[in-house]
Design a protein around this motif. Structure first.
Motif, PDB file in Angstrom:
ATOM      1  N   ARG A 152       8.033   4.791   8.312  1.00  0.00           N
ATOM      2  CA  ARG A 152       7.762   5.858   7.680  1.00  0.00           C
ATOM      3  C   ARG A 152       6.233   6.402   7.461  1.00  0.00           C
ATOM      4  NH1 ARG A 152       7.882   3.772   2.504  1.00  0.00           N
ATOM      5  NH2 ARG A 152       9.557   4.956   1.501  1.00  0.00           N
ATOM      6  N   LEU A 153       6.124   6.887   6.568  1.00  0.00           N
ATOM      7  CA  LEU A 153       4.769   6.827   6.415  1.00  0.00           C
ATOM      8  C   LEU A 153       4.053   6.208   5.473  1.00  0.00           C
ATOM      9  CD1 LEU A 153       4.652  10.763   6.445  1.00  0.00           C
ATOM     10  CD2 LEU A 153       3.105   9.653   7.632  1.00  0.00           C
ATOM     11  N   PRO A 154       2.949   5.799   5.236  1.00  0.00           N
ATOM     12  CA  PRO A 154       2.315   4.256   4.890  1.00  0.00           C
ATOM     13  C   PRO A 154       1.404   5.335   3.649  1.00  0.00           C
ATOM     14  CG  PRO A 154       0.792   4.651   6.763  1.00  0.00           C
ATOM     15  CD  PRO A 154       2.541   6.115   7.237  1.00  0.00           C
ATOM     16  N   ILE A 155       1.985   5.441   2.476  1.00  0.00           N
ATOM     17  CA  ILE A 155       1.074   5.977   1.368  1.00  0.00           C
ATOM     18  C   ILE A 155       0.505   5.295  -0.074  1.00  0.00           C
ATOM     19  CG2 ILE A 155       1.541   7.254  -0.352  1.00  0.00           C
ATOM     20  CD1 ILE A 155       4.324   8.683   1.100  1.00  0.00           C
ATOM     21  N   ALA A 156      -0.619   5.460   0.351  1.00  0.00           N
ATOM     22  CA  ALA A 156      -1.236   4.184  -0.664  1.00  0.00           C
ATOM     23  C   ALA A 156      -1.257   4.901  -2.003  1.00  0.00           C
ATOM     24  CB  ALA A 156      -2.808   4.724  -1.094  1.00  0.00           C
ATOM     25  N   GLU A 157      -1.137   4.360  -3.304  1.00  0.00           N
ATOM     26  CA  GLU A 157      -1.122   3.972  -4.461  1.00  0.00           C
ATOM     27  C   GLU A 157      -1.865   5.075  -5.215  1.00  0.00           C
ATOM     28  OE1 GLU A 157       1.676   0.412  -5.630  1.00  0.00           O
ATOM     29  OE2 GLU A 157       0.385  -0.365  -4.193  1.00  0.00           O
ATOM     30  N   ALA A 158      -2.824   4.802  -5.053  1.00  0.00           N
ATOM     31  CA  ALA A 158      -3.612   5.362  -6.513  1.00  0.00           C
ATOM     32  C   ALA A 158      -4.947   6.037  -5.184  1.00  0.00           C
ATOM     33  CB  ALA A 158      -4.260   5.015  -7.102  1.00  0.00           C
ATOM     34  N   PRO A 159      -5.923   6.585  -5.550  1.00  0.00           N
ATOM     35  CA  PRO A 159      -6.991   7.057  -4.414  1.00  0.00           C
ATOM     36  C   PRO A 159      -8.115   5.636  -4.135  1.00  0.00           C
ATOM     37  CG  PRO A 159      -6.795   8.417  -6.492  1.00  0.00           C
ATOM     38  CD  PRO A 159      -5.975   7.645  -6.648  1.00  0.00           C
ATOM     39  N   ARG A 213      -3.683  -3.383  10.950  1.00  0.00           N
ATOM     40  CA  ARG A 213      -3.396  -3.808   8.970  1.00  0.00           C
ATOM     41  C   ARG A 213      -4.527  -2.996   8.890  1.00  0.00           C
ATOM     42  NH1 ARG A 213       0.685  -6.081   6.729  1.00  0.00           N
ATOM     43  NH2 ARG A 213       0.048  -7.208   5.781  1.00  0.00           N
ATOM     44  N   GLY A 214      -3.765  -2.282   7.654  1.00  0.00           N
ATOM     45  CA  GLY A 214      -5.168  -1.611   6.753  1.00  0.00           C
ATOM     46  C   GLY A 214      -5.302  -2.031   5.406  1.00  0.00           C
ATOM     47  N   ASN A 215      -6.115  -2.315   4.747  1.00  0.00           N
ATOM     48  CA  ASN A 215      -6.339  -3.116   3.790  1.00  0.00           C
ATOM     49  C   ASN A 215      -6.904  -1.887   2.605  1.00  0.00           C
ATOM     50  OD1 ASN A 215      -5.939  -6.150   3.552  1.00  0.00           O
ATOM     51  ND2 ASN A 215      -6.992  -6.257   5.728  1.00  0.00           N
ATOM     52  N   LEU A 216      -6.922  -1.916   1.964  1.00  0.00           N
ATOM     53  CA  LEU A 216      -6.752  -0.803   0.959  1.00  0.00           C
ATOM     54  C   LEU A 216      -7.514  -1.220  -0.803  1.00  0.00           C
ATOM     55  CD1 LEU A 216      -4.099   0.088   2.549  1.00  0.00           C
ATOM     56  CD2 LEU A 216      -3.251   1.176   1.092  1.00  0.00           C
ATOM     57  N   PHE A 217      -8.883  -0.690  -0.504  1.00  0.00           N
ATOM     58  CA  PHE A 217      -9.836  -0.930  -2.287  1.00  0.00           C
ATOM     59  C   PHE A 217      -9.332  -0.155  -3.099  1.00  0.00           C
ATOM     60  CE2 PHE A 217     -10.891  -3.698   1.720  1.00  0.00           C
ATOM     61  CZ  PHE A 217     -11.305  -5.285   1.073  1.00  0.00           C
ATOM     62  N   PHE A 218      -8.490   0.334  -4.464  1.00  0.00           N
ATOM     63  CA  PHE A 218      -8.594   1.082  -5.112  1.00  0.00           C
ATOM     64  C   PHE A 218      -9.392   1.023  -5.707  1.00  0.00           C
ATOM     65  CE2 PHE A 218      -4.354  -0.659  -3.920  1.00  0.00           C
ATOM     66  CZ  PHE A 218      -3.547   0.630  -3.897  1.00  0.00           C
ATOM     67  N   LYS A 219      -9.785   2.296  -6.136  1.00  0.00           N
ATOM     68  CA  LYS A 219     -11.140   3.497  -7.266  1.00  0.00           C
ATOM     69  C   LYS A 219     -11.180   2.663  -8.077  1.00  0.00           C
ATOM     70  CE  LYS A 219     -12.473   7.128  -4.817  1.00  0.00           C
ATOM     71  NZ  LYS A 219     -12.135   8.557  -5.206  1.00  0.00           N
ATOM     72  N   GLU A 220      -9.462   2.442  -8.973  1.00  0.00           N
ATOM     73  CA  GLU A 220      -9.205   1.655  -9.870  1.00  0.00           C
ATOM     74  C   GLU A 220      -8.017   0.896  -9.981  1.00  0.00           C
ATOM     75  OE1 GLU A 220     -11.044   2.518 -12.766  1.00  0.00           O
ATOM     76  OE2 GLU A 220     -12.363   4.310 -12.406  1.00  0.00           O
ATOM     77  N   PRO A 221      -8.559  -0.020 -10.755  1.00  0.00           N
ATOM     78  CA  PRO A 221      -7.348  -1.255 -10.984  1.00  0.00           C
ATOM     79  C   PRO A 221      -6.010  -0.410 -11.431  1.00  0.00           C
ATOM     80  CG  PRO A 221      -8.948  -1.962 -11.621  1.00  0.00           C
ATOM     81  CD  PRO A 221      -9.236  -0.856 -11.742  1.00  0.00           C
ATOM     82  N   HIS A 248      -3.633  -5.350  -9.570  1.00  0.00           N
ATOM     83  CA  HIS A 248      -4.440  -5.002  -7.920  1.00  0.00           C
ATOM     84  C   HIS A 248      -5.415  -4.554  -8.047  1.00  0.00           C
ATOM     85  CE1 HIS A 248      -0.420  -7.860  -8.155  1.00  0.00           C
ATOM     86  NE2 HIS A 248      -1.215  -8.542  -7.310  1.00  0.00           N
ATOM     87  N   THR A 249      -6.667  -4.659  -7.093  1.00  0.00           N
ATOM     88  CA  THR A 249      -7.482  -3.605  -6.974  1.00  0.00           C
ATOM     89  C   THR A 249      -6.998  -3.920  -5.112  1.00  0.00           C
ATOM     90  OG1 THR A 249      -8.461  -5.364  -6.322  1.00  0.00           O
ATOM     91  CG2 THR A 249      -8.829  -4.121  -8.690  1.00  0.00           C
ATOM     92  N   ARG A 250      -6.267  -4.422  -4.301  1.00  0.00           N
ATOM     93  CA  ARG A 250      -6.551  -3.689  -3.274  1.00  0.00           C
ATOM     94  C   ARG A 250      -5.036  -4.068  -2.663  1.00  0.00           C
ATOM     95  NH1 ARG A 250      -8.756  -8.821   0.655  1.00  0.00           N
ATOM     96  NH2 ARG A 250      -7.312  -7.754   1.909  1.00  0.00           N
TER      97      ARG A 250
END
Length: 293
Positions: free
Chosen positions: A147-154, A218-226, A231-233
């Protein structure tokens, strides 16, 4: 009323249609990226990111001498608007459907799955011809349905690092180990030695079958908004480019630049309290004894 399981012939027909769906959804997503020209980033140095993205998503093939368990990584980022994001999600749905059907067929007939790897590319002449020129005639199923990894938010920031210490551990009884060892050539001297070692164990002992996993990014994703859950990451594996929802700024997040290839040694210290012995007890099965307490 129960549904009658599909025959191998019926499953094969559905798999053909599902593969067509994966090919078509891949083309639609890549065409959208070509047209909309979103911001992109790749770990490799490329002057044509859109072309690189298409290559990454259309790479579903075995190369000569390739281990069937290994897959090739394409590390990158694509900033996606709503339309492109929806196409990415549709592509993942098609991949999931294809993978599920192949899994059902594998339970019925392993030989039919092997035939699929050669047969499916022939349904798309535009795909088959260049593949044959490059000697890539067999479909790599794992690379087809991943699958393509997709972030949940910006994202505000993306931190990438190679994870090289992964392993899966399956617990086996001595009896189960004996059943697996029976599949080997019992006339071989090294197999007879392993039979003797198994026979020396208590019948109730549990062994650990260890499979070391290939290095992954491994990607650690830090979101702009909770997120809605607070969760923020998030952390996820990235074998393919990460799709990130665009916001009004249309800017890529801060991204570090890890090495292009994974390190050749473990990047984490071995846990001092590991319960598994260092050396395999039954090497042919990758079986280890647990340390005594």
């Amino acid at each position: 009323m129960s549904t009658k399981p599909l025959s191998s012939y019926q499953l094969t027909a559905e798999i053909e249609q599902a593969f067509d769906g994966v090919v078509e959804a891949t083309a639609r997503f890549c065409d959208a990226v070509d047209t909309r020209k979103p911001r992109q980033w790749t770990l490799c140095d490329t002057s044509a990111p859109a072309q690189w993205l298409r290559q990454a998503l259309e790479d579903m093939w075995y190369e000569d001498g390739q281990d069937g368990r290994a897959t090739r990584n394409y590390i990158g980022v694509v900033l996606a608007d709503d339309t492109t994001l929806e196409l990415a999600m549709t592509l993942n749905e098609r991949k999931d459907h294809f993978g599920t059907l192949v899994g059902q067929l594998r339970k019925q007939s392993a030989s039919a799955v092997a035939e699929l790897k050669v047969h499916l590319p022939r349904r798309h002449p535009a795909v088959e011809a260049p593949l044959e020129q490059r000697g890539l005639a067999r479909l790599h199923l794992k690379q087809t349905w991943r699958r393509l990894p997709i972030a949940e938010a910006p994202l505000a920031r993306l931190h990438l690092s190679w994870y090289t210490s992964g392993r899966s551990i399956k617990r086996l009884t001595v009896e189960q180990a004996q059943e697996k060892l029976a599949a080997f050539n019992n006339e071989a001297a090294h197999i007879r030695i392993q039979w003797q070692k198994l026979a020396a164990l208590p019948s109730d002992e549990i062994l650990a079958q260890v499979q070391h996993q290939a290095p992954v990014m491994r990607g650690n994703l830090f979101f702009k908004e909770p997120l809605a859950d607070g969760h923020t990451r998030r952390a996820l594996n990235m074998a393919l480019p990460l799709i990130i929802p665009a916001d009004h700024t249309d800017r890529l997040p801060l991204i570090n630049t890890p090495p292009a290839t994974p390190p050749t040694h473990r990047t984490r210290a071995r846990r001092e309290d590991t319960r598994i012995e260092d050396d395999p007890y039954i090497p042919s099965l990758r079986l280890y004894r647990y340390r005594s307490q």
